[in-house]
Write a protein that holds these residues in place. Sequence first.
Motif, PDB file in Angstrom:
ATOM      1  N   ASP A 275       0.785  -1.445   0.094  1.00 20.00           N
ATOM      2  CA  ASP A 275      -0.043  -0.083   0.040  1.00 20.00           C
ATOM      3  C   ASP A 275       0.871   1.291   0.110  1.00 20.00           C
ATOM      4  OD1 ASP A 275      -2.219  -1.675  -0.033  1.00 20.00           O
ATOM      5  OD2 ASP A 275      -2.289  -1.867   2.352  1.00 20.00           O
ATOM      6  N   ARG A 301      -0.500   4.747   0.398  1.00 22.79           N
ATOM      7  CA  ARG A 301      -1.526   5.192  -0.313  1.00 22.79           C
ATOM      8  C   ARG A 301      -2.290   6.231   0.299  1.00 22.79           C
ATOM      9  NH1 ARG A 301      -5.779   0.286  -1.882  1.00 22.79           N
ATOM     10  NH2 ARG A 301      -5.536   0.148   0.478  1.00 22.79           N
ATOM     11  N   ARG A 304      -4.583   7.038   3.443  1.00 18.48           N
ATOM     12  CA  ARG A 304      -4.534   5.782   4.275  1.00 18.48           C
ATOM     13  C   ARG A 304      -3.473   6.026   5.431  1.00 18.48           C
ATOM     14  NH1 ARG A 304      -8.964   3.171   5.215  1.00 18.48           N
ATOM     15  NH2 ARG A 304     -10.303   3.006   3.070  1.00 18.48           N
ATOM     16  N   LYS A 307      -0.485   0.880   8.931  1.00 19.82           N
ATOM     17  CA  LYS A 307      -0.817  -0.169   9.966  1.00 19.82           C
ATOM     18  C   LYS A 307       0.244  -1.042  10.245  1.00 19.82           C
ATOM     19  CE  LYS A 307      -4.417  -3.931  10.973  1.00 19.82           C
ATOM     20  NZ  LYS A 307      -5.460  -4.182  10.303  1.00 19.82           N
ATOM     21  N   ASP A 350      -1.700  -0.779   4.773  1.00 16.62           N
ATOM     22  CA  ASP A 350      -2.322   0.252   5.468  1.00 16.62           C
ATOM     23  C   ASP A 350      -3.578  -0.201   6.407  1.00 16.62           C
ATOM     24  OD1 ASP A 350      -4.616  -0.137   3.721  1.00 16.62           O
ATOM     25  OD2 ASP A 350      -4.173   1.408   2.273  1.00 16.62           O
ATOM     26  N   ASP A 351      -4.175   0.836   6.880  1.00 17.07           N
ATOM     27  CA  ASP A 351      -5.430   0.573   7.731  1.00 17.07           C
ATOM     28  C   ASP A 351      -6.614  -0.017   7.446  1.00 17.07           C
ATOM     29  OD1 ASP A 351      -6.006   2.684   6.437  1.00 17.07           O
ATOM     30  OD2 ASP A 351      -6.364   4.088   8.240  1.00 17.07           O
ATOM     31  N   SER A 352      -6.664  -0.462   6.053  1.00 17.30           N
ATOM     32  CA  SER A 352      -7.786  -1.108   5.510  1.00 17.30           C
ATOM     33  C   SER A 352      -7.418  -2.535   5.566  1.00 17.30           C
ATOM     34  CB  SER A 352      -8.062  -0.485   4.006  1.00 17.30           C
ATOM     35  OG  SER A 352      -6.821  -1.060   3.141  1.00 17.30           O
ATOM     36  N   ARG A 353      -6.144  -2.931   5.744  1.00 18.20           N
ATOM     37  CA  ARG A 353      -6.006  -4.326   5.708  1.00 18.20           C
ATOM     38  C   ARG A 353      -6.615  -5.363   6.867  1.00 18.20           C
ATOM     39  NH1 ARG A 353      -5.280  -5.447   0.676  1.00 18.20           N
ATOM     40  NH2 ARG A 353      -4.312  -3.550  -0.278  1.00 18.20           N
ATOM     41  N   ASP A 354      -7.162  -6.414   6.466  1.00 20.64           N
ATOM     42  CA  ASP A 354      -7.657  -7.366   7.442  1.00 20.64           C
ATOM     43  C   ASP A 354      -6.613  -8.414   7.711  1.00 20.64           C
ATOM     44  OD1 ASP A 354      -8.729  -9.798   8.325  1.00 20.64           O
ATOM     45  OD2 ASP A 354     -10.524  -9.789   7.223  1.00 20.64           O
TER      46      ASP A 354
END
Length: 453
Positions: A275, A301, A304, A307, A350-354
């Motif tokens: 990201d 990105r 974002r 993370k 980034d902080d969207s990642r699971d």
Amino acid sequence: MMNAAAQAVLAKFAASGKETCFHGRHIEPQIYADLNGSNWGLKDYEARGGYAALRTILGKDGGEGLTQDAVIATLKESALRGRGGAGFPTGLKWSFMPRQFPGEKYVVCNSDEGEPGTCKDREILMHNPHTVIEGMIIAGFAMGACAGYNYIHGEIFRAYERFEEALEEARAAGYLGKNIMGSNFSFELFAHHGFGAYICGEETALLESLEGKKGQPRFKPPFPASFGLYGKPTTINNTETFAAVPWIIRNGGNAYLEVGKPNNGGTKIYSVSGDVNLPGNYEVPMGTPFSTLLELAGGVRTGRKLKAVIPGGSSSPVVPADMMMECTMDYDSIAKAGSMLGSGAVIVMDDSRDMVECLLRLSYFYQHESCGQCTPCREGTGWLWRVVKRIHEGKGRPEDIALLDEVAGNIMGRTICALGDAAAMPVRAMIKHFRHEFEAKIAAAAQTSAVAA
Ligand SMILES: Cc1cc2nc3c(=O)[nH]c(=O)nc-3n(C[C@H](O)[C@H](O)[C@H](O)COP(=O)(O)O)c2cc1C
Ligand code: SF4
């Protein structure tokens, strides 16, 4: 706020407008220096100082030449550490070769490059193949080897073809073959392409494959320095390791050391992916702050937040953002953060990642690539993948986190090669740092089944 080193490089890059695969966003590059994407050939390499190191060693530059011991001593002084994953000191490895052993001895280059996230060796082979060739010839001289092989990943066939082209040039110019440049040193070098199995990057599996057998790791000891290719003393190094050698001989061991930091000499090429705005390969001095590398790669990105980072290829344990931002990019700093610099493949999340999903992809890879020779790895990698899969699919059980830890523990240290550890370490690190995400999925699964009942 962008830090000063990244700001300076980015300003220079913006002024030059140079946008090739060698994008200009490197700091003090050695391997990428003056490359433009098309000047890979012999004449251009010589114009950049190529083969001068070999001339010096063989006494063809008006000097007396260097002894094998002197070459190895320079490598030791440089603090060059192997770029293939383990970071083993290269000079020390070369000194293990039994030079007095009668008969053939070999030098092997590991261009198998299968570690997810890593894509530097193929770029070196495509755009600066002669530095690898020269590095291997110097290694052959220093260790008294008669021949070398470069084992190239099967799925990067263009890089294999390019390396063959460069070999032809080197042979025609007299840098390879019998009595190189009129000296009494002879060395042959060949390219060999594999077929894309990750395990063939493990050095003894690579040797098996090179011998035409199934690519499965050997029991160790004996180590390749005493029983390697065709049972003869053999030294194996990564592509980037060999590529660093000519610069070291030209400029001296201490100059290389000073570019980096103690125990971590020179520059390193990092493959930054995930990201970030500008993924790619970046060559920077050892000890460069992670924050600088991130800036060179265009930052996280747009919109974002960082993370976590896997700093050294998929085998290295994940590091949460706040810890990573404190790290410098070298073996010792990353080890202190509980991970490994490995092959230098920096995977940014980034902080969207699971994180459960990220681990699912990693554990799928390892169970797929296990060669199946040892039970803990063959069975354990499959168990890890299946348990993570059921957590991800909302079918996780309360005991699953402990089960993952137990299975990982039963793999680690109990296998023939390091693939087992490579599969287990990411699992333990993900649970250590992001346990709450696993627990949340398992709790949601329990709630769903309670409602259904
Ligand atoms: C499963 C596995 C895969 C590996 N893949 C590679 C690879 O693709 N390239 C590489 O240079 N080293 C790889 N290694 C490390 C090699 O076994 C070996 O340590 C390395 O080539 C030594 O070179 P260096 O001292 O220059 O780092 C791998 C190791 C394991 C356990
Ligand atoms: S650890 Fe895995 S990959 Fe390595 S030899 Fe054992 S089964 Fe094969």
